[in-house]
Write a protein that holds these residues in place. Structure first.
Motif, PDB file in Angstrom:
ATOM      1  N   GLY A 253      43.820 119.398  75.097  1.00 26.18           N
ATOM      2  CA  GLY A 253      43.158 120.329  74.202  1.00 26.18           C
ATOM      3  C   GLY A 253      44.142 121.052  73.319  1.00 26.18           C
ATOM      4  O   GLY A 253      45.351 121.064  73.581  1.00 26.18           O
ATOM      5  N   ILE A 254      43.608 121.649  72.252  1.00 31.61           N
ATOM      6  CA  ILE A 254      44.419 122.460  71.353  1.00 31.61           C
ATOM      7  C   ILE A 254      43.731 123.796  71.119  1.00 31.61           C
ATOM      8  O   ILE A 254      42.510 123.898  71.201  1.00 31.61           O
ATOM      9  N   GLY A 255      44.557 124.806  70.839  1.00 34.41           N
ATOM     10  CA  GLY A 255      44.058 126.145  70.571  1.00 34.41           C
ATOM     11  C   GLY A 255      44.690 126.724  69.327  1.00 34.41           C
ATOM     12  O   GLY A 255      45.604 127.546  69.419  1.00 34.41           O
ATOM     13  N   PRO A 256      44.247 126.286  68.137  1.00 38.83           N
ATOM     14  CA  PRO A 256      44.807 126.827  66.901  1.00 38.83           C
ATOM     15  C   PRO A 256      44.246 128.217  66.582  1.00 38.83           C
ATOM     16  O   PRO A 256      43.041 128.437  66.631  1.00 38.83           O
ATOM     17  N   VAL A 257      45.146 129.145  66.274  1.00 37.83           N
ATOM     18  CA  VAL A 257      44.769 130.507  65.892  1.00 37.83           C
ATOM     19  C   VAL A 257      45.279 130.739  64.467  1.00 37.83           C
ATOM     20  O   VAL A 257      46.475 130.635  64.212  1.00 37.83           O
ATOM     21  N   ALA A 258      44.365 131.053  63.541  1.00 38.87           N
ATOM     22  CA  ALA A 258      44.707 131.359  62.154  1.00 38.87           C
ATOM     23  C   ALA A 258      45.467 130.218  61.489  1.00 38.87           C
ATOM     24  O   ALA A 258      46.491 130.421  60.848  1.00 38.87           O
ATOM     25  N   GLY A 259      44.962 129.011  61.666  1.00 37.44           N
ATOM     26  CA  GLY A 259      45.592 127.845  61.062  1.00 37.44           C
ATOM     27  C   GLY A 259      44.552 126.895  60.510  1.00 37.44           C
ATOM     28  O   GLY A 259      43.353 127.147  60.609  1.00 37.44           O
ATOM     29  N   ALA A 260      45.032 125.789  59.937  1.00 37.08           N
ATOM     30  CA  ALA A 260      44.136 124.797  59.352  1.00 37.08           C
ATOM     31  C   ALA A 260      44.722 123.406  59.565  1.00 37.08           C
ATOM     32  O   ALA A 260      45.928 123.252  59.788  1.00 37.08           O
ATOM     33  N   LEU A 261      43.869 122.413  59.485  1.00 38.94           N
ATOM     34  CA  LEU A 261      44.292 121.021  59.571  1.00 38.94           C
ATOM     35  C   LEU A 261      44.865 120.618  58.222  1.00 38.94           C
ATOM     36  O   LEU A 261      44.127 120.525  57.239  1.00 38.94           O
ATOM     37  N   THR A 262      46.170 120.385  58.161  1.00 38.75           N
ATOM     38  CA  THR A 262      46.834 120.118  56.886  1.00 38.75           C
ATOM     39  C   THR A 262      47.369 118.696  56.787  1.00 38.75           C
ATOM     40  O   THR A 262      48.119 118.396  55.862  1.00 38.75           O
ATOM     41  N   VAL A 263      47.012 117.833  57.733  1.00 34.12           N
ATOM     42  CA  VAL A 263      47.446 116.434  57.700  1.00 34.12           C
ATOM     43  C   VAL A 263      46.206 115.543  57.690  1.00 34.12           C
ATOM     44  O   VAL A 263      45.124 115.962  58.068  1.00 34.12           O
ATOM     45  N   ASP A 264      46.382 114.301  57.271  1.00 26.62           N
ATOM     46  CA  ASP A 264      45.284 113.350  57.362  1.00 26.62           C
ATOM     47  C   ASP A 264      44.988 113.103  58.837  1.00 26.62           C
ATOM     48  O   ASP A 264      45.908 112.942  59.644  1.00 26.62           O
ATOM     49  N   CYS A 265      43.715 113.063  59.158  1.00 29.79           N
ATOM     50  CA  CYS A 265      43.324 112.905  60.556  1.00 29.79           C
ATOM     51  C   CYS A 265      42.036 112.093  60.615  1.00 29.79           C
ATOM     52  O   CYS A 265      40.989 112.604  61.010  1.00 29.79           O
ATOM     53  N   PRO A 266      42.121 110.809  60.232  1.00 28.86           N
ATOM     54  CA  PRO A 266      40.893 110.022  60.135  1.00 28.86           C
ATOM     55  C   PRO A 266      40.260 109.657  61.476  1.00 28.86           C
ATOM     56  O   PRO A 266      39.052 109.482  61.546  1.00 28.86           O
TER      57      PRO A 266
ATOM     58  N   MET B 274      50.546 122.905  63.555  1.00 31.56           N
ATOM     59  CA  MET B 274      51.263 121.922  64.364  1.00 31.56           C
ATOM     60  C   MET B 274      50.359 121.376  65.471  1.00 31.56           C
ATOM     61  O   MET B 274      50.370 120.182  65.751  1.00 31.56           O
ATOM     62  N   SER B 275      49.556 122.239  66.095  1.00 29.30           N
ATOM     63  CA  SER B 275      48.684 121.763  67.169  1.00 29.30           C
ATOM     64  C   SER B 275      47.652 120.773  66.624  1.00 29.30           C
ATOM     65  O   SER B 275      47.389 119.744  67.257  1.00 29.30           O
ATOM     66  N   TYR B 276      47.073 121.070  65.469  1.00 23.35           N
ATOM     67  CA  TYR B 276      46.154 120.119  64.834  1.00 23.35           C
ATOM     68  C   TYR B 276      46.883 118.791  64.553  1.00 23.35           C
ATOM     69  O   TYR B 276      46.375 117.712  64.856  1.00 23.35           O
ATOM     70  N   ALA B 277      48.068 118.885  63.957  1.00 25.02           N
ATOM     71  CA  ALA B 277      48.825 117.680  63.591  1.00 25.02           C
ATOM     72  C   ALA B 277      49.189 116.857  64.827  1.00 25.02           C
ATOM     73  O   ALA B 277      49.129 115.619  64.795  1.00 25.02           O
ATOM     74  N   TRP B 278      49.560 117.520  65.913  1.00 25.96           N
ATOM     75  CA  TRP B 278      49.918 116.817  67.147  1.00 25.96           C
ATOM     76  C   TRP B 278      48.709 116.044  67.683  1.00 25.96           C
ATOM     77  O   TRP B 278      48.811 114.884  68.078  1.00 25.96           O
ATOM     78  N   ALA B 279      47.549 116.688  67.685  1.00 24.72           N
ATOM     79  CA  ALA B 279      46.343 116.020  68.175  1.00 24.72           C
ATOM     80  C   ALA B 279      45.986 114.808  67.315  1.00 24.72           C
ATOM     81  O   ALA B 279      45.443 113.825  67.816  1.00 24.72           O
ATOM     82  N   CYS B 280      46.313 114.880  66.026  1.00 18.90           N
ATOM     83  CA  CYS B 280      46.021 113.766  65.125  1.00 18.90           C
ATOM     84  C   CYS B 280      47.056 112.656  65.237  1.00 18.90           C
ATOM     85  O   CYS B 280      46.711 111.471  65.218  1.00 18.90           O
ATOM     86  N   ALA B 281      48.314 113.021  65.349  1.00 20.86           N
ATOM     87  CA  ALA B 281      49.397 112.037  65.363  1.00 20.86           C
ATOM     88  C   ALA B 281      49.540 111.317  66.693  1.00 20.86           C
ATOM     89  O   ALA B 281      50.005 110.183  66.742  1.00 20.86           O
TER      90      ALA B 281
END
Length: 157
Positions: A35-48, A21-28
């Motif tokens: 800043g974001i602090g993802p722990v044990a996650g991955a970027l699962t959305v398009d983020c061009p 979710m943190s990755y997705a929020w930064a992209c959307a």
């Protein structure tokens, strides 16, 4: 997201799906987060084209749910590798191709000082799908085995 009160920088930190979710929020919402602090996650959305943002990612090498090297987890989802998850943020912040690497066994920290931001990875050997340092002493250090303290120390810079 539009803030009308002056409360300071906003950070998104999460574990597993919360990390995604943190990755997705930064992209959307480019520019909404400091800043974001993802722990044990991955970027699962398009983020061009994310906005430059500080990213401090923590991941274990023995994480079977979200494999650090990418691949299918037990949920059946194919995840990108940690480096692929960080790539759009490194590009957006004009990070160098290599960073300052500190081997603090059993962790390896790669910190890239970018254009006004940092992109940091904290990879912990033999760590499964957990929050490193969770428990009553969480946040008491800023070392790479205490995700709470490590994230805050690097995000607030």
């Amino acid at each position: 997201l539009r803030r009308t009160d002056a409360v300071g920088p906003v950070y998104a930190v999460g574990f597993s799906n919360g990390a995604m979710m943190s990755y997705a929020w930064a992209c959307a919402r480019p520019g909404a987060l400091a800043g974001i602090g993802p722990v044990a996650g991955a970027l699962t959305v398009d983020c061009p084209a994310p906005a430059p943002v500080t990213v401090v990612a923590v991941h274990g090498t023995r994480d079977e749910r979200v494999p650090i090297g990418g691949g299918r987890g037990p949920s059946g989802v194919d995840f990108p590798a940690l480096d692929a998850s960080l790539a759009p943020f490194r590009t957006a912040a004009a990070c160098p191709a290599t960073g300052a690497v500190v081997d603090a066994a059993p962790a390896r920290v790669d910190e890239r000082a970018c254009d006004g931001h940092a992109v940091v990875s904290d990879v912990v050997d033999d760590l499964p799908h957990v929050w490193p340092g969770a428990g009553p002493d969480a946040g008491r250090t800023d070392g790479p085995l205490d995700a709470t303290g490590f994230l805050w120390a690097h995000l607030r810079r």
